[in-house]
Design a protein around this motif. Structure first.
Motif: not given
Ligand SMILES: Cc1cc2nc3c(=O)[nH]c(=O)nc-3n(C[C@H](O)[C@H](O)[C@H](O)COP(=O)(O)OP(=O)(O)OC[C@H]3O[C@@H](n4cnc5c(N)ncnc54)[C@H](O)[C@@H]3O)c2cc1C
Length: 280
Positions: A19-21, A184-189
């Motif tokens: 783990p690291a940030k 729409a559950g699109q953020g992750f896609n």
């Molecule tokens: C309630 C809810 C339901 C959802 N349902 C869906 C769905 O059904 N389908 C879909 O496609 N999307 C869905 N989404 C959206 C989806 O969760 C996000 O779009 C997706 O998680 C984005 O991924 P990400 O990696 O960009 O960000 P995140 O998932 O937020 O991950 C960011 C990562 O960066 C790390 N981090 C933060 N700061 C630092 C730092 N300074 N240094 C190192 N690491 C750091 C965090 O610890 C984390 O692990 C949903 C969102 C919500 C809120």
């Protein structure tokens, strides 16, 4: 998915800090300097900023975000269910707002229940029994009986987009680049397609012998992203408007929309393909 990713990472010769940030991200000639919380320091020709958008790194770099509030708040909690969910996710468009149930390990699901901002407060404060009763009434019994509820969290919903998704030596990805309404559950896609497009642009850049963080490469990447992002935002916003709360004629439009979707196969399949991210 995480397991597969970690298995693959173990096969590659990567330097892995976890783990690291990243505590400090500073532009330098030819890239960025990274100060990590484990004390190490790195320099990178290309930095991919994918911190979810809440860690303040964008702000450190002076990258501003456009924020449009939906004036809706999602109430989120884990709920216990009386029957196995078999990995099925549900979405309901109710008079009280869109709600989704996503499968979790065991007999548990994640509830996402959208409310006009302010109205979630009363529900947040309800005793467990009363909350479960209201949830059952709103959702019905398709997922079985709701048996218990974990800690409830409230998230105000906004559309957030980074104003500068690329800079020399920097690409902003995932929620850091775009946080959408969850309906729409699109953020992750969308985030995954961003990764795919970045890989493709970097491969092209390598073939053309450009340095890793070259702007020609990153602009080609951003051009591809801008179109996809705009389409998904339009699609998500359309659903928010159709199934949201704020328009008096909506119950009729919603009913017509849903009946239309049920009756017209290609329309339904088109929506499903779009929601699965198979159509850009
Ligand atoms: C309630 C809810 C339901 C959802 N349902 C869906 C769905 O059904 N389908 C879909 O496609 N999307 C869905 N989404 C959206 C989806 O969760 C996000 O779009 C997706 O998680 C984005 O991924 P990400 O990696 O960009 O960000 P995140 O998932 O937020 O991950 C960011 C990562 O960066 C790390 N981090 C933060 N700061 C630092 C730092 N300074 N240094 C190192 N690491 C750091 C965090 O610890 C984390 O692990 C949903 C969102 C919500 C809120």
């Amino acid at each position: 998915m995480g397991r597969v990713l970690h298995q693959r990472l173990a096969q590659l010769s990567l330097e892995w800090h976890c783990p690291a940030k990243v505590e400090q991200l500073t532009p330098i000639a030819g890239g960025h300097h990274l100060q990590l919380s484990d004390g190490s320091q790195l320099t990178a020709g290309l930095t991919v900023l994918a911190d979810g958008g809440r860690s303040g790194l964008k702000e450190q770099l002076g990258i501003s975000s456009r924020r449009e509030s939906y004036e809706q708040t999602a109430l989120i909690a884990h709920v216990g269910v009386s029957q196995p969910h078999n990995g099925v996710a549900y979405e309901r468009f109710t008079e009280q707002g869109p709600m989704a149930l996503l499968p979790l390990p065991g007999q548990a699901m994640e509830l996402i229940w959208t409310h006009p901002s302010g109205r979630e407060k009363a529900r947040m404060a309800l005793p467990e029994r009363e909350f479960l009763l209201q949830l059952q009434q709103a959702f019905g019994d398709r997922a079985g009986r709701f048996t218990q509820i974990g800690a409830r969290h409230a998230y105000p919903l906004s559309l957030v987009t980074a104003e500068e998704p690329v800079r020399p030596g920097l690409a902003v990805l995932g929620n850091a680049a775009h946080a959408l309404h969850p309906v729409a559950g699109q953020g992750f896609n969308l985030a995954l397609r961003g990764v795919m497009d970045l890989v493709e642009a970097l491969e092209q850049g390598e073939l053309a012998k450009r340095p890793l963080g070259d702007m020609v490469t990153l602009q080609a990447f951003e051009k591809q992203r801008a179109r996809d992002r705009a389409n998904v935002i339009r699609f998500s916003d359309g659903l928010v408007r159709l199934f949201g709360h704020s328009f008096p004629l909506l119950p009729h439009a919603r009913a017509a929309g849903l009946i239309g979707l049920n009756l017209v196969g290609p329309l339904r399949r088109g929506l499903a393909r779009r929601a699965m991210g198979l159509e850009r």
